[in-house]
Scaffold this active site. Structure first.
Site, PDB file in Angstrom:
ATOM      1  N   ASP A 123       1.039  -1.168  -0.173  1.00 56.79           N
ATOM      2  CA  ASP A 123      -0.068  -0.011   0.049  1.00 56.79           C
ATOM      3  C   ASP A 123       0.995   1.253  -0.111  1.00 56.79           C
ATOM      4  O   ASP A 123       0.145   2.170   0.492  1.00 56.79           O
ATOM      5  CB  ASP A 123      -1.029   0.242   1.239  1.00 56.79           C
ATOM      6  N   GLU A 124       1.970   1.226  -0.548  1.00 59.38           N
ATOM      7  CA  GLU A 124       2.961   2.220  -0.523  1.00 59.38           C
ATOM      8  C   GLU A 124       2.627   3.246  -1.684  1.00 59.38           C
ATOM      9  O   GLU A 124       2.683   4.581  -1.684  1.00 59.38           O
ATOM     10  CB  GLU A 124       4.332   2.110  -0.880  1.00 59.38           C
ATOM     11  N   LYS A 153       2.553   2.061  -5.048  1.00 62.82           N
ATOM     12  CA  LYS A 153       3.292   1.462  -6.132  1.00 62.82           C
ATOM     13  C   LYS A 153       2.406   1.821  -7.618  1.00 62.82           C
ATOM     14  O   LYS A 153       2.968   2.131  -8.604  1.00 62.82           O
ATOM     15  CB  LYS A 153       3.721  -0.020  -6.176  1.00 62.82           C
ATOM     16  N   GLY A 155      -2.977  -5.294  -4.631  1.00 64.82           N
ATOM     17  CA  GLY A 155      -4.037  -4.600  -4.779  1.00 64.82           C
ATOM     18  C   GLY A 155      -3.331  -3.011  -5.147  1.00 64.82           C
ATOM     19  O   GLY A 155      -2.706  -2.458  -4.289  1.00 64.82           O
ATOM     20  N   HIS A 156      -3.808  -2.703  -6.234  1.00 63.13           N
ATOM     21  CA  HIS A 156      -3.253  -1.215  -6.760  1.00 63.13           C
ATOM     22  C   HIS A 156      -4.321  -0.310  -7.147  1.00 63.13           C
ATOM     23  O   HIS A 156      -5.169  -0.952  -7.968  1.00 63.13           O
ATOM     24  CB  HIS A 156      -2.117  -1.425  -7.738  1.00 63.13           C
ATOM     25  N   THR A 157      -4.271   0.746  -6.673  1.00 64.13           N
ATOM     26  CA  THR A 157      -5.199   1.750  -7.043  1.00 64.13           C
ATOM     27  C   THR A 157      -4.573   2.759  -7.913  1.00 64.13           C
ATOM     28  O   THR A 157      -3.540   3.355  -7.369  1.00 64.13           O
ATOM     29  CB  THR A 157      -5.908   2.243  -5.669  1.00 64.13           C
ATOM     30  N   ARG A 201       5.978 -29.748  -6.959  1.00 59.54           N
ATOM     31  CA  ARG A 201       6.013 -30.239  -8.161  1.00 59.54           C
ATOM     32  C   ARG A 201       4.659 -30.999  -8.539  1.00 59.54           C
ATOM     33  O   ARG A 201       5.007 -31.631  -9.344  1.00 59.54           O
ATOM     34  CB  ARG A 201       7.178 -31.194  -8.222  1.00 59.54           C
ATOM     35  N   ASP A 261       1.488  14.052   1.885  1.00 60.59           N
ATOM     36  CA  ASP A 261       0.237  15.141   2.339  1.00 60.59           C
ATOM     37  C   ASP A 261      -0.289  14.421   3.594  1.00 60.59           C
ATOM     38  O   ASP A 261      -1.084  15.347   4.277  1.00 60.59           O
ATOM     39  CB  ASP A 261      -0.747  15.190   1.035  1.00 60.59           C
ATOM     40  N   VAL A 285       2.165  13.842  -3.184  1.00 62.42           N
ATOM     41  CA  VAL A 285       1.537  14.695  -2.251  1.00 62.42           C
ATOM     42  C   VAL A 285      -0.077  14.451  -2.577  1.00 62.42           C
ATOM     43  O   VAL A 285      -1.005  15.339  -2.243  1.00 62.42           O
ATOM     44  CB  VAL A 285       1.663  16.014  -2.502  1.00 62.42           C
ATOM     45  N   GLY A 286      -0.802  13.408  -3.059  1.00 67.26           N
ATOM     46  CA  GLY A 286      -1.934  13.104  -3.396  1.00 67.26           C
ATOM     47  C   GLY A 286      -2.363  12.005  -4.127  1.00 67.26           C
ATOM     48  O   GLY A 286      -1.192  11.550  -4.699  1.00 67.26           O
TER      49      GLY A 286
END
Ligand code: GDP
Length: 387
Positions: free
Chosen positions: A17-18, A20, A44-46, A148, A293, A374-375
């Site tokens: 959740d950085e 990315k 999960g990427h937003t 395997r 922010d 910043v957002g």
């Protein structure tokens, strides 16, 4: 920004959740190919574009760029129904032409619904010691891979009789471990017969494809899912994910030699610090600091710049949870900036105390901060020029 015929990697440096997704979306403007190398739809990427939101779990966020090819590499584990659901949801939001741009490795392993059921059962078995997995079946699928007896996309593309046999063997193995596991083998195989034809046009041998693309001078961007602290070897084991989400996973998950990698960009949130020096900062050529922010209203910032263990400052990342539990943080306190940064677009517009904070991070990590977020919006980024 991206180097011709080379690979740029974006990795999370904390626990996920950085942000990315946003960084990848920004860099994808220059990329010819964007790849995922590990993990599954537990990520999960937003990405926020013009106020609209795209959500990605398995697809690389860079797929929004209509110029980019997107690869799901051999190190990724794929829940096929989930993949199509994600494609349809994002298509409804404006994702274009994915059919001609998405490429799936024939070596990637398949996550079946029963892997997801097993994930839930294993968590239940662990009781109070449960790991808090997303129950998406990622861990059990990597277990099948290591045992395997897992099935790969290539198996689904081949002789369906053989696929069916292997499927039944895998189900039986899990039913021996979990007698309450119910799988309707006949209807599952029927479903997969259908998926085989839907996915077939997207499947390729991606290692050769990537090597040829690099030889032809194309820019490749790799999007790490999860984050360094969740790496199965270097993270806070056992509270980790089941793949290598630090730089090693990029090489093995796509078949890329280390020499093809140009830049490694670590994404860190402004309000979580990492522990000790450890192996992580040395992986990165540059850092993207997101969510500055969020700190706008804090009167002061207590920055954890290191740890003490048994009264002594340590310069490594502890390998056991019990050692980690005993470390004592060392703080440096900075004054806050008490003003809104969301509209800031250049480093000299950033409040002085915010610049001091960015400088402290650069000094402590000994890595350059290349961008400051910043957002949430695509435009909310401050590019930090190199001196
Ligand atoms: P990922 O898993 O690392 O890709 O992280 P996500 O994409 O899930 O990002 C977490 C959330 O942070 C999302 O809702 C993003 O839109 C949001 N976000 C990303 N960068 C920034 C930023 O600089 N500031 C703020 N306030 N939110 C951000």
């Amino acid at each position: 920004m991206l180097c011709k015929g080379k690979v740029t990697v974006v990795l999370g440096a904390q626990w996920g959740d950085e942000g990315k997704g946003k960084v990848v979306d920004m860099l994808a403007a220059d990329a010819d190919i964007v790849c995922r190398c590990q993990g599954g739809n537990n990520a999960g990427h937003t990405v926020v574009v013009n106020g609209g939101q795209f959500f990605f779990h398995l697809l690389p966020s860079g797929i929004i760029n209509p110029r980019c090819k997107s690869i799901l590499g051999n190190g990724v584990v794929i829940h096929i129904p989930g993949l199509f659901e994600e494609l349809e949801q994002n298509e409804a939001k404006g994702l274009k032409d994915w059919k001609s741009r998405l490429i799936i490795s024939d070596r990637a392993h398949i996550v079946f619904d029963f892997h997801q059921q097993v994930d839930g059962m294993q968590e239940l078995e662990k009781g109070s010691q449960s790991l808090g997995t997303t129950k998406k079946g990622i861990g059990p699928t990597y277990s099948s891979k290591a045992t395997r007896n897992g099935l790969r996309i290539g198996d689904l593309m081949g002789d369906f009789e053989k696929f069916s046999e292997k499927f039944k063997t895998l189900v039986t193995t899990y039913q021996r471990m979990f007698p309450s596991l119910h799988v309707d083998v006949k209807s599952e195989l029927e479903r997969y017969k259908g998926y085989a034809e839907r996915i077939r046009p997207l499947v390729k041998e991606t290692v050769h494809y990537l090597h040829s693309a690099l030889k032809n001078g194309q820019n490749v961007l790799v999007e790490g899912a999860n984050a360094a602290m969740l790496d199965i070897d270097f993270g806070t084991y056992p509270y980790v994910t089941s793949s290598n989400c630090s730089i090693g996973g990029v090489c093995t998950g796509l078949g890329l030699p280390p020499s093809t990698i140009d830049q490694v960009i670590g994404v860190i949130k402004a309000y979580t610090t990492r522990v000790g020096d450890g192996p992580f900062p040395t992986e990165y050529t540059c850092v993207c600091l997101t969510k500055l922010d969020i700190l706008d209203t804090l009167p002061e910032l207590k920055v954890c710049i290191g740890y003490r263990y048994n009264g002594k400052e340590i310069d490594y990342f502890p390998s056991t949870a019990s050692e980690l539990a005993k470390v004592e943080p060392i703080y440096e306190t900075l004054e806050g900036w008490n003003s809104k940064t969301e509209g800031v677009r250049s480093i000299d517009q950033l409040p002085l105390n915010a610049r001091k904070y960015v400088q402290l991070i650069e000094d402590k990590l000994n890595v350059r901060v290349g961008w400051v977020g910043v957002g949430a919006g695509r435009e909310s980024v401050v590019k930090v020029p190199t001196l």
